[in-house]
Enzyme design. Structure first.
Site, mmCIF file in Angstrom:
data_model
loop_
_atom_site.group_PDB
_atom_site.id
_atom_site.type_symbol
_atom_site.label_atom_id
_atom_site.label_comp_id
_atom_site.label_asym_id
_atom_site.label_seq_id
_atom_site.Cartn_x
_atom_site.Cartn_y
_atom_site.Cartn_z
ATOM 1 N N GLU A 198 -6.756 -13.120 6.218
ATOM 2 C CA GLU A 198 -5.680 -12.620 7.085
ATOM 3 C C GLU A 198 -6.100 -12.847 8.537
ATOM 4 O O GLU A 198 -5.494 -13.625 9.253
ATOM 5 C CB GLU A 198 -5.439 -11.137 6.816
ATOM 6 C CG GLU A 198 -4.380 -10.500 7.707
ATOM 7 C CD GLU A 198 -4.273 -8.991 7.494
ATOM 8 O OE1 GLU A 198 -3.278 -8.418 7.967
ATOM 9 O OE2 GLU A 198 -5.171 -8.384 6.874
ATOM 10 N N HIS A 224 0.862 -1.180 0.000
ATOM 11 C CA HIS A 224 0.000 0.000 0.000
ATOM 12 C C HIS A 224 0.901 1.233 0.000
ATOM 13 O O HIS A 224 1.725 1.392 0.905
ATOM 14 C CB HIS A 224 -0.904 0.000 1.234
ATOM 15 C CG HIS A 224 -1.795 -1.199 1.326
ATOM 16 N ND1 HIS A 224 -3.099 -1.184 0.877
ATOM 17 C CD2 HIS A 224 -1.567 -2.452 1.797
ATOM 18 C CE1 HIS A 224 -3.644 -2.382 1.070
ATOM 19 N NE2 HIS A 224 -2.731 -3.163 1.629
#
Length: 351
Positions: A211, A21
């Site tokens: 996750e 990111h």
């Protein structure tokens, strides 16, 4: 630097990064610099007393949501096109030094739009950083618009419509859609209609899943059209789904140091690298939000090597699968595969 005898090999191994990111590359130094430049008042709390206290706090995240609070505060210092361009360029320089030849990077326009930053300012800045990396460093890049799950769907729809109106997917400015942020809590399929629309237009899709969430988050993402899965470490809890992911050659973009820092695992050796290799699951190794987690891509490669002691041949599989799972043309894939072959041949005695 890792202590492995393969450190030089890992450093020179041509890499593709698929899960980083750009906003997650905001170092405390850059946050304080841009806050001063743009007259942004950082929170009046111990973590933000200095660069050193913020660096220290970054080493003690207790969960994904704890991290996200700091992540979104950091984003508040980005105001101008040049800020976004400089942020992207800072990442690409580090990635290049770590041996990255191709990078597919996320950005989160919703959060910026909600604080009044024009969509075009965000995209133009990040595109400028990508173009500079291609021109000056020889990297190929792909820019992926990422929806965030903690905001309402209509917020995601707004930036999606802006991207369509600007023809950014048609013109190659944007290369795909993803989703990220809080995994457990919001509906698993909250972006069903947006993903259906994008899929019908031939837009490439990925999704953060598995996750913190169980394997059903992965299967839901695949149902909605995701062509690869970001994180996906809990896939091992569903053998049947893992067999499907391997058979369909769905790439997982695994982020080991991130998993450790966010308490998804207690140690790197709990990241299912070995199980994925044994099951034939395609995956790449990535840095996620390196400024917050204290590890860029080479640090992640080294952490995996120290935990698992992989062979040159196994690293070759990882590197080649990363190339094959990239959103680039066959000619570029062939070029990168040849570079891996040339590099591995220098270490053939270690295979």
């Amino acid at each position: 630097m890792c202590q492995s005898d393969l450190h030089d090999f890992l450093h020179g191994l041509p890499k593709c990064e698929h899960h980083v990111h750009l906003e997650g590359c905001l170092t405390p130094d850059l946050i304080f610099e841009l806050a001063q430049k743009n007259n942004v008042q950082l929170p009046n709390e111990p973590a933000y007393e200095s660069i050193d206290t913020l660096n220290h706090r970054y080493g003690h995240f207790t969960s994904l949501d704890d991290f996200l609070r700091f992540y979104f505060i950091g984003m508040s210092v980005l105001h101008h096109e040049s800020d976004f361009a400089d942020l992207a360029w800072s990442y690409f320089q580090k990635a290049h030094a770590d041996g990255v030849h191709h990078a597919e990077v996320f950005f989160d326009p919703q959060v910026h739009r909600d604080r009044g930053i024009p969509y075009e300012t965000i995209v133009s800045g990040f595109v400028a950083g990508c173009q500079r990396a291609e021109n000056e460093l020889g990297l190929t890049t792909r820019l992926i618009l990422c929806f965030v799950r903690h905001l309402p769907v209509h917020s995601a729809e707004k930036v999606y419509r802006e991207a369509l109106e600007q023809r950014h997917f048609d013109d190659g400015v944007l290369h795909g859609l993803g989703w990220s942020s809080t995994e457990v809590g919001p509906p698993k399929d909250m972006f069903r209609e947006l993903y259906s629309s994008a899929s019908a237009k031939g837009i490439k899709l990925t999704a953060h899943a598995g996750e913190e969430g169980d394997p059903s988050y992965i299967s839901t993402a695949l149902e909605l059209g995701a062509q690869r899965i970001d994180h996906g470490i809990r896939l091992v809890e569903d053998p049947e789904l893992m067999e499907r992911v391997a058979r369909e050659e769905v790439l997982l973009t695994v982020c080991p140091i991130s998993n450790l820092q966010l308490r998804c695992v207690e140690s790197i050796d709990q990241v299912p690298v070995r199980r994925f290799l044994d099951a034939g699951v395609m995956f790449s190794i990535n840095s996620d939000d390196p400024a917050y987690f204290g590890g860029y891509i080479l640090d992640n490669y080294c952490a995996v090597q120290e935990a698992f002691g992989l062979s040159v041949g196994e690293w070759r599989v990882i590197a080649e699968n990363g190339i094959r799972g990239s959103w680039i043309g066959e000619e570029r894939k062939g070029e990168l595969l040849r570079r891996v072959d040339e590099h591995v041949s220098k270490y053939s005695v270690c295979v």
